[in-house]
Design a protein around this motif. Sequence first.
Motif, PDB file in Angstrom:
ATOM      1  N   LEU A 349       3.687 -26.363 -21.125  1.00  0.00           N
ATOM      2  CA  LEU A 349       3.961 -27.802 -20.579  1.00  0.00           C
ATOM      3  C   LEU A 349       2.692 -27.718 -19.320  1.00  0.00           C
ATOM      4  CD1 LEU A 349       6.144 -30.086 -19.339  1.00  0.00           C
ATOM      5  CD2 LEU A 349       6.678 -28.680 -18.099  1.00  0.00           C
ATOM      6  N   ALA A 350       2.398 -26.091 -19.373  1.00  0.00           N
ATOM      7  CA  ALA A 350       0.704 -26.948 -18.292  1.00  0.00           C
ATOM      8  C   ALA A 350      -0.364 -26.792 -19.146  1.00  0.00           C
ATOM      9  CB  ALA A 350       0.453 -25.456 -18.462  1.00  0.00           C
ATOM     10  N   LEU A 351      -0.921 -26.651 -20.153  1.00  0.00           N
ATOM     11  CA  LEU A 351      -1.046 -27.822 -22.058  1.00  0.00           C
ATOM     12  C   LEU A 351      -0.713 -28.681 -22.346  1.00  0.00           C
ATOM     13  CD1 LEU A 351      -1.567 -24.323 -23.511  1.00  0.00           C
ATOM     14  CD2 LEU A 351      -3.501 -24.709 -21.665  1.00  0.00           C
ATOM     15  N   ALA A 352       0.098 -29.313 -22.086  1.00  0.00           N
ATOM     16  CA  ALA A 352       0.090 -30.426 -23.090  1.00  0.00           C
ATOM     17  C   ALA A 352       1.451 -31.404 -22.736  1.00  0.00           C
ATOM     18  CB  ALA A 352       0.760 -30.319 -24.073  1.00  0.00           C
ATOM     19  N   HIS A 353       1.099 -31.832 -21.234  1.00  0.00           N
ATOM     20  CA  HIS A 353       2.637 -32.764 -21.169  1.00  0.00           C
ATOM     21  C   HIS A 353       2.050 -34.548 -20.519  1.00  0.00           C
ATOM     22  CE1 HIS A 353      -0.972 -31.060 -17.638  1.00  0.00           C
ATOM     23  NE2 HIS A 353      -0.631 -32.570 -17.209  1.00  0.00           N
ATOM     24  N   ALA A 362       9.306 -28.009 -24.639  1.00  0.00           N
ATOM     25  CA  ALA A 362       9.344 -27.737 -23.489  1.00  0.00           C
ATOM     26  C   ALA A 362      10.445 -26.941 -22.671  1.00  0.00           C
ATOM     27  CB  ALA A 362       7.915 -27.581 -22.560  1.00  0.00           C
ATOM     28  N   MET A 363      10.965 -27.418 -22.263  1.00  0.00           N
ATOM     29  CA  MET A 363      12.376 -27.932 -21.630  1.00  0.00           C
ATOM     30  C   MET A 363      13.605 -26.934 -23.194  1.00  0.00           C
ATOM     31  SD  MET A 363      12.091 -28.618 -18.961  1.00  0.00           S
ATOM     32  CE  MET A 363      14.062 -28.008 -18.490  1.00  0.00           C
ATOM     33  N   GLU A 427      -0.566 -28.475 -13.663  1.00  0.00           N
ATOM     34  CA  GLU A 427      -1.038 -26.615 -14.447  1.00  0.00           C
ATOM     35  C   GLU A 427      -1.016 -25.805 -13.463  1.00  0.00           C
ATOM     36  OE1 GLU A 427      -4.953 -28.418 -16.272  1.00  0.00           O
ATOM     37  OE2 GLU A 427      -3.346 -30.800 -16.859  1.00  0.00           O
ATOM     38  N   MET A 428      -1.847 -26.103 -12.613  1.00  0.00           N
ATOM     39  CA  MET A 428      -2.279 -24.372 -12.018  1.00  0.00           C
ATOM     40  C   MET A 428      -0.775 -23.751 -11.568  1.00  0.00           C
ATOM     41  SD  MET A 428      -5.245 -24.140 -12.756  1.00  0.00           S
ATOM     42  CE  MET A 428      -5.612 -21.736 -11.972  1.00  0.00           C
ATOM     43  N   THR A 429      -0.276 -24.804 -11.357  1.00  0.00           N
ATOM     44  CA  THR A 429       1.173 -24.275 -10.716  1.00  0.00           C
ATOM     45  C   THR A 429       1.662 -23.320 -11.890  1.00  0.00           C
ATOM     46  OG1 THR A 429       0.937 -25.745  -8.888  1.00  0.00           O
ATOM     47  CG2 THR A 429       3.509 -24.601  -9.415  1.00  0.00           C
ATOM     48  N   LEU A 430       2.298 -24.210 -13.163  1.00  0.00           N
ATOM     49  CA  LEU A 430       2.702 -23.652 -14.008  1.00  0.00           C
ATOM     50  C   LEU A 430       2.000 -21.726 -15.017  1.00  0.00           C
ATOM     51  CD1 LEU A 430       3.932 -26.523 -16.182  1.00  0.00           C
ATOM     52  CD2 LEU A 430       5.305 -25.329 -14.822  1.00  0.00           C
ATOM     53  N   LEU A 431       0.540 -22.530 -14.487  1.00  0.00           N
ATOM     54  CA  LEU A 431       0.095 -21.186 -15.325  1.00  0.00           C
ATOM     55  C   LEU A 431       0.179 -19.906 -14.389  1.00  0.00           C
ATOM     56  CD1 LEU A 431      -2.956 -22.382 -16.800  1.00  0.00           C
ATOM     57  CD2 LEU A 431      -1.185 -22.069 -17.833  1.00  0.00           C
ATOM     58  N   THR A 432       0.706 -20.415 -13.079  1.00  0.00           N
ATOM     59  CA  THR A 432       0.804 -19.126 -11.904  1.00  0.00           C
ATOM     60  C   THR A 432       1.700 -18.488 -11.745  1.00  0.00           C
ATOM     61  OG1 THR A 432      -0.391 -19.782 -10.480  1.00  0.00           O
ATOM     62  CG2 THR A 432       1.132 -18.517  -9.486  1.00  0.00           C
TER      63      THR A 432
END
Length: 461
Positions: A349-353, A362-363, A427-432
């Motif tokens: 989801l971070a890379l493709a949304h 993703a869900m 994106e950064m929140t999901l990667l975290t």
Amino acid sequence: MSDAGGRPRLLLPTLALLTTITAVVSSLGAPLVPSIASAYDIRLTTAQWSLTATLLTGAVATPIVGRFASGRLRRPTILAGLAVVTLGTAIAIVPTSYGVLVAGRAMQGVGMALLPLAIAVARDAWVGEPMNRAIALLSVTTVAGAGLGYPVTSLVAELGGLPAAYALGTVLTGATLLMAWRHLPGSAEPVPMRVDWAGAVLLSLGMLAVLLAVSEGEVWGWTSPRTLGLGLAGAAVLVGWVLWTLRSATPLVDLRMAVRPGVAAPNLVALIAGLGMYCLLTLSVVLVRADEPGFGLAMPVWVAGVILVPYSVMSVLGNQLARGARVTLGPGFLLPTGCLTFLASTVLLALAHDHLWQLLLAMGIGGVGSGFTFSSLAVLMVPHLPQAETGSAMAFNQVLRYLGFTIGSAASVALMAAYGGRSHGFEMTLLTVSSLFVVAAAGAVALDRAAPRRAAALPTA
């Protein structure tokens, strides 16, 4: 009317309806946050408290209700809890002020503490395979109920506004209260255990202070005296709660048990998976509703409800896959697989949304991770617990899960804003969050390997 075993004929449907309270409460939360922000003209991070307050109440109420509701007080406690939830949904119907709405949502969080009590009733009412089928049904209804509740309440909110959504919740919880009053049996067990009220107050104050600092840090400033002071004070209170709990003869939760071999890994994963799950759900709703340059799908609130359907359906599939994996690959495979599947969901989801189908994919993957993870926790813990301590250990695991839900709810939007918002912040929140799943998977493997060696040195009673 009773069946051949002397049980009320509608007991199982009543318990199944009772377990959907958690789903109903959650379905009145995440998809409606952007609508609440618009209706009350408040920031999204502030509106997030309409969800966080519910989860915070659930995290605190679960161990208290679990202690208080043992023995003959179980039936009146369930009825009183349902009455509080019904009143909370009724309060939220009237559009008075945001503070009143949050108060009503906090009352609805009591419903999250009733699931263990429903399972306890099933344990008393049935034995053998009928008991296993009843408990399995109650577990499935929470997932299936959420999958139905999110789109239904979102559609009702789309057609009739926020008051209509909370009116639907009031009708459903009121009907559950009437069913429970009519068909729920009493208990002949002895006097209930004592409740550590001082510990409950310390836990509540500590979590509230930390979550308030996290959610309001963007407005106050992350290095401001108010944010730092409140966060440090909350952490200090939580440390005080730990010290108090370790010395208490009747602790709210048994912290020593939480680090036992075979129990530590499920507890670690429950906390991180709960945090990651609510980050995923919250940010998915933000993505669906957002309409900003370069970010957002700009879709109505009912779509925010529909996105949980693939998550719920795939959670059931993940549960079935976990059963097969436990037999063929061994129990040590379950938690790392669940964490890594969650990781695949958040990274994807971070890379493709940019499109709805990407979000639904993703869900769905996240749902498989949820089924693998949450269905495995009790199975992995029980063999490592003395029978008399099983209930306490499972209650603490559920508290950790709710704490993860609460932190994920409060931190996801705040962290996205701290990263600059829009697509980059998303994106950064999901990667975290993804990095936390790596830690959880590695921790589960390490703790699982250490468990046999350490278990040999521990008493079994």
